[in-house]
Motif scaffolding. Structure first.
Motif, PDB file in Angstrom:
ATOM      1  N   ASN A  62     -60.320  21.236   7.055  1.00  0.00           N
ATOM      2  CA  ASN A  62     -60.941  22.366   7.559  1.00  0.00           C
ATOM      3  C   ASN A  62     -61.049  22.973   8.515  1.00  0.00           C
ATOM      4  O   ASN A  62     -60.522  24.467   8.925  1.00  0.00           O
ATOM      5  CB  ASN A  62     -62.766  21.968   7.536  1.00  0.00           C
ATOM      6  CG  ASN A  62     -64.068  22.880   7.973  1.00  0.00           C
ATOM      7  OD1 ASN A  62     -63.043  24.065   7.960  1.00  0.00           O
ATOM      8  ND2 ASN A  62     -65.281  22.856   7.805  1.00  0.00           N
ATOM      9  N   THR A  63     -60.223  22.719   9.219  1.00  0.00           N
ATOM     10  CA  THR A  63     -60.094  22.417  10.935  1.00  0.00           C
ATOM     11  C   THR A  63     -58.321  23.494  10.399  1.00  0.00           C
ATOM     12  O   THR A  63     -58.266  24.425  11.496  1.00  0.00           O
ATOM     13  CB  THR A  63     -59.535  20.938  11.852  1.00  0.00           C
ATOM     14  OG1 THR A  63     -60.167  20.187  12.003  1.00  0.00           O
ATOM     15  CG2 THR A  63     -58.814  21.518  13.214  1.00  0.00           C
ATOM     16  N   VAL A  64     -57.872  22.957   9.720  1.00  0.00           N
ATOM     17  CA  VAL A  64     -55.882  23.239   9.902  1.00  0.00           C
ATOM     18  C   VAL A  64     -56.456  25.146   9.090  1.00  0.00           C
ATOM     19  O   VAL A  64     -55.758  25.655   9.913  1.00  0.00           O
ATOM     20  CB  VAL A  64     -55.052  22.820   9.256  1.00  0.00           C
ATOM     21  CG1 VAL A  64     -53.898  23.390   9.067  1.00  0.00           C
ATOM     22  CG2 VAL A  64     -55.239  21.354   9.741  1.00  0.00           C
ATOM     23  N   ASP A  66     -59.098  26.937   9.019  1.00  0.00           N
ATOM     24  CA  ASP A  66     -60.004  27.803   9.784  1.00  0.00           C
ATOM     25  C   ASP A  66     -58.676  28.516  11.779  1.00  0.00           C
ATOM     26  O   ASP A  66     -58.706  29.114  10.965  1.00  0.00           O
ATOM     27  CB  ASP A  66     -60.751  26.873  10.893  1.00  0.00           C
ATOM     28  CG  ASP A  66     -61.770  26.143  10.742  1.00  0.00           C
ATOM     29  OD1 ASP A  66     -62.761  27.440   9.917  1.00  0.00           O
ATOM     30  OD2 ASP A  66     -62.572  25.499  10.718  1.00  0.00           O
ATOM     31  N   LEU A  67     -58.032  27.619  11.829  1.00  0.00           N
ATOM     32  CA  LEU A  67     -56.841  28.146  12.529  1.00  0.00           C
ATOM     33  C   LEU A  67     -56.036  29.488  11.552  1.00  0.00           C
ATOM     34  O   LEU A  67     -55.870  30.542  11.886  1.00  0.00           O
ATOM     35  CB  LEU A  67     -56.049  27.192  13.023  1.00  0.00           C
ATOM     36  CG  LEU A  67     -56.681  26.105  14.810  1.00  0.00           C
ATOM     37  CD1 LEU A  67     -55.931  24.995  14.554  1.00  0.00           C
ATOM     38  CD2 LEU A  67     -56.867  27.373  15.084  1.00  0.00           C
ATOM     39  N   LEU A  68     -55.406  28.842  10.013  1.00  0.00           N
ATOM     40  CA  LEU A  68     -54.597  29.250   9.635  1.00  0.00           C
ATOM     41  C   LEU A  68     -55.220  31.065   9.069  1.00  0.00           C
ATOM     42  O   LEU A  68     -55.099  31.855   8.998  1.00  0.00           O
ATOM     43  CB  LEU A  68     -54.337  28.776   8.030  1.00  0.00           C
ATOM     44  CG  LEU A  68     -53.648  29.840   7.487  1.00  0.00           C
ATOM     45  CD1 LEU A  68     -52.267  30.083   7.761  1.00  0.00           C
ATOM     46  CD2 LEU A  68     -53.555  28.843   5.666  1.00  0.00           C
ATOM     47  N   VAL A  70     -58.865  32.647  10.562  1.00  0.00           N
ATOM     48  CA  VAL A  70     -58.704  32.977  11.750  1.00  0.00           C
ATOM     49  C   VAL A  70     -57.190  34.135  12.806  1.00  0.00           C
ATOM     50  O   VAL A  70     -57.809  34.537  12.670  1.00  0.00           O
ATOM     51  CB  VAL A  70     -60.047  32.415  12.597  1.00  0.00           C
ATOM     52  CG1 VAL A  70     -60.628  33.332  13.072  1.00  0.00           C
ATOM     53  CG2 VAL A  70     -61.188  31.868  11.605  1.00  0.00           C
ATOM     54  N   ALA A  71     -56.708  32.710  12.742  1.00  0.00           N
ATOM     55  CA  ALA A  71     -55.851  32.982  13.852  1.00  0.00           C
ATOM     56  C   ALA A  71     -53.938  33.904  13.233  1.00  0.00           C
ATOM     57  O   ALA A  71     -53.727  34.303  13.419  1.00  0.00           O
ATOM     58  CB  ALA A  71     -55.206  31.668  14.553  1.00  0.00           C
ATOM     59  N   VAL A  72     -53.996  33.016  12.002  1.00  0.00           N
ATOM     60  CA  VAL A  72     -52.964  33.970  11.278  1.00  0.00           C
ATOM     61  C   VAL A  72     -53.291  35.583  10.248  1.00  0.00           C
ATOM     62  O   VAL A  72     -52.479  36.109  10.809  1.00  0.00           O
ATOM     63  CB  VAL A  72     -52.435  33.042  10.386  1.00  0.00           C
ATOM     64  CG1 VAL A  72     -51.208  33.249   9.659  1.00  0.00           C
ATOM     65  CG2 VAL A  72     -51.854  32.092  11.089  1.00  0.00           C
ATOM     66  N   HIS A  74     -56.503  36.030  10.281  1.00  0.00           N
ATOM     67  CA  HIS A  74     -57.564  37.062  10.620  1.00  0.00           C
ATOM     68  C   HIS A  74     -58.809  37.843  10.286  1.00  0.00           C
ATOM     69  O   HIS A  74     -59.197  38.937   9.912  1.00  0.00           O
ATOM     70  CB  HIS A  74     -57.158  38.822  11.485  1.00  0.00           C
ATOM     71  CG  HIS A  74     -56.132  38.410  12.044  1.00  0.00           C
ATOM     72  ND1 HIS A  74     -55.898  38.308  13.583  1.00  0.00           N
ATOM     73  CD2 HIS A  74     -54.296  38.796  12.196  1.00  0.00           C
ATOM     74  CE1 HIS A  74     -54.471  38.327  14.372  1.00  0.00           C
ATOM     75  NE2 HIS A  74     -53.520  38.114  13.011  1.00  0.00           N
ATOM     76  N   VAL A  80     -63.625  31.342   7.945  1.00  0.00           N
ATOM     77  CA  VAL A  80     -63.951  30.477   8.500  1.00  0.00           C
ATOM     78  C   VAL A  80     -65.475  30.089   7.614  1.00  0.00           C
ATOM     79  O   VAL A  80     -65.273  28.258   6.890  1.00  0.00           O
ATOM     80  CB  VAL A  80     -64.999  30.652   9.384  1.00  0.00           C
ATOM     81  CG1 VAL A  80     -65.864  29.435  10.310  1.00  0.00           C
ATOM     82  CG2 VAL A  80     -64.038  30.441  11.478  1.00  0.00           C
TER      83      VAL A  80
END
Length: 325
Positions: A62-64, A66-68, A70-72, A74, A80
């Motif tokens: 879930n954490t990985v 989320d970063l992928l 949202v951050a990559v 967008h 999320v």
């Protein structure tokens, strides 16, 4: 979904995002359901490690994601929510894979899967108290939030912080209760009531002991703990007082959860359902009106200790009628 969020006093500026998240999340609830069912089967046969490993795997995934997302990519709030349901389906797939490949009697034979009406009725009857308790918990939390919103945003923020701190002893008690369930059921089926009684008392002692430590820590270090979450002076003042009142419910709560679990393990739906309804919904909402009128704001915090005390007394009354030898 928007109507429910408005009923919970969700600010308009976050309403659209919250609605989008919930719509996607609810669409993927089957993954969570499959994991919980499969993990329950594994725990029932004494395999407590693999459900934990799969849960950790789900959290990391879930954490990985989320970063992928949202951050990559967008994807914002939708990313999320999608990350959450994908992680839940991953843990569900792992549990089902283990059950399918198992050599034990609990192995899933997909070609033999059929709907058994009698078994379904028993499952629904035994699961009803838990379902009612979780449903009424949502209603009660919504009602408490509604009362807090009558004051100011600092009071609502303070309640959110207190609820976060409350999760530690709450989830510990739920974890102890879940660990007790198969052991209590085994010994009840074997008619070894003396051992079942000793296991139950041991579980309660662990849960109560931990909750007492939490009570002491929260009472002494309440301001410092609240400052971890927020720096606003008014919110800190609210949360400190609310925490010191609400924390008093923890020792009684740590008895109520194992008690309800004990009744479920023995197939005593009536006792389990009564205690579940007493804890949430039937007493706390009327008490919110009364105590908030008598002691504005802080009377709301006193509701849960009173309700858990009543529930514990009723549960002990039921428990004394059970065989212990």
């Amino acid at each position: 979904t928007p109507a429910l969020l408005r009923m919970m006093q969700t600010p308009e500026e976050v309403l659209a995002h919250a609605s989008e998240y919930l719509q996607i999340y609810f669409a993927g609830l089957s993954g969570l359901l499959l994991y919980n069912m499969g993990a329950g089967i594994l725990r029932a046969v004494g395999d407590t490690r693999r459900p934990l490993y799969f849960l950790i795997f789900s959290a990391v995934t879930n954490t990985v994601l989320d970063l992928l997302f949202v951050a990559v990519f967008h994807m914002g709030v939708a990313g999320v929510a999608i990350a959450t349901i994908l992680a839940q389906f991953a843990s569900a797939a792992l549990v089902l894979l283990v059950l399918t490949r198992s050599k034990g009697d609990y192995r899933i034979e997909w070609r033999a899967v059929r709907l058994d009406k009698n078994m379904l009725g028993s499952i629904c009857a035994l699961g009803l108290p838990s379902a009612v308790q979780f449903l009424l918990t949502l209603v009660a939390v919504g009602a408490l939030t509604k009362f807090m919103s009558l004051y100011d945003t600092a009071a609502v923020a303070a309640l959110g912080i207190v609820k976060k701190l409350d999760m530690l002893p709450l989830y510990f008690s739920i974890g102890v209760a879940n660990g007790l369930l198969p052991l209590l059921a085994y010994n009840y089926s074997a008619e070894n009531h003396e051992r079942r009684h000793r296991i139950f008392l041991c579980g309660c002692a662990v849960a109560v002991g931990f909750s007492v430590v939490c009570v002491a820590g929260y009472e002494v270090f309440a301001p410092a703990l609240v400052r971890i979450f927020i720096g606003d002076a008014q919110t800190i003042a609210y949360a400190t007082k609310l925490l010191r009142i609400m924390v008093l419910a923890m020792p009684m709560m740590s008895v109520c959860y194992p008690m309800i679990t004990q009744f479920q393990a023995m197939g005593r739906m009536r006792e389990s359902l009564i205690c579940s309804i007493l804890r949430k919904g039937s007493l706390d909402i009327p008490l919110l009106f009364v105590l908030n009128a008598l002691f504005p704001l802080y009377g709301c915090a006193a509701v849960q200790p009173i309700v858990d005390c009543i529930c514990m007394i009723v549960a002990i009354y039921f428990y004394k009628k059970l065989p212990t030898a």
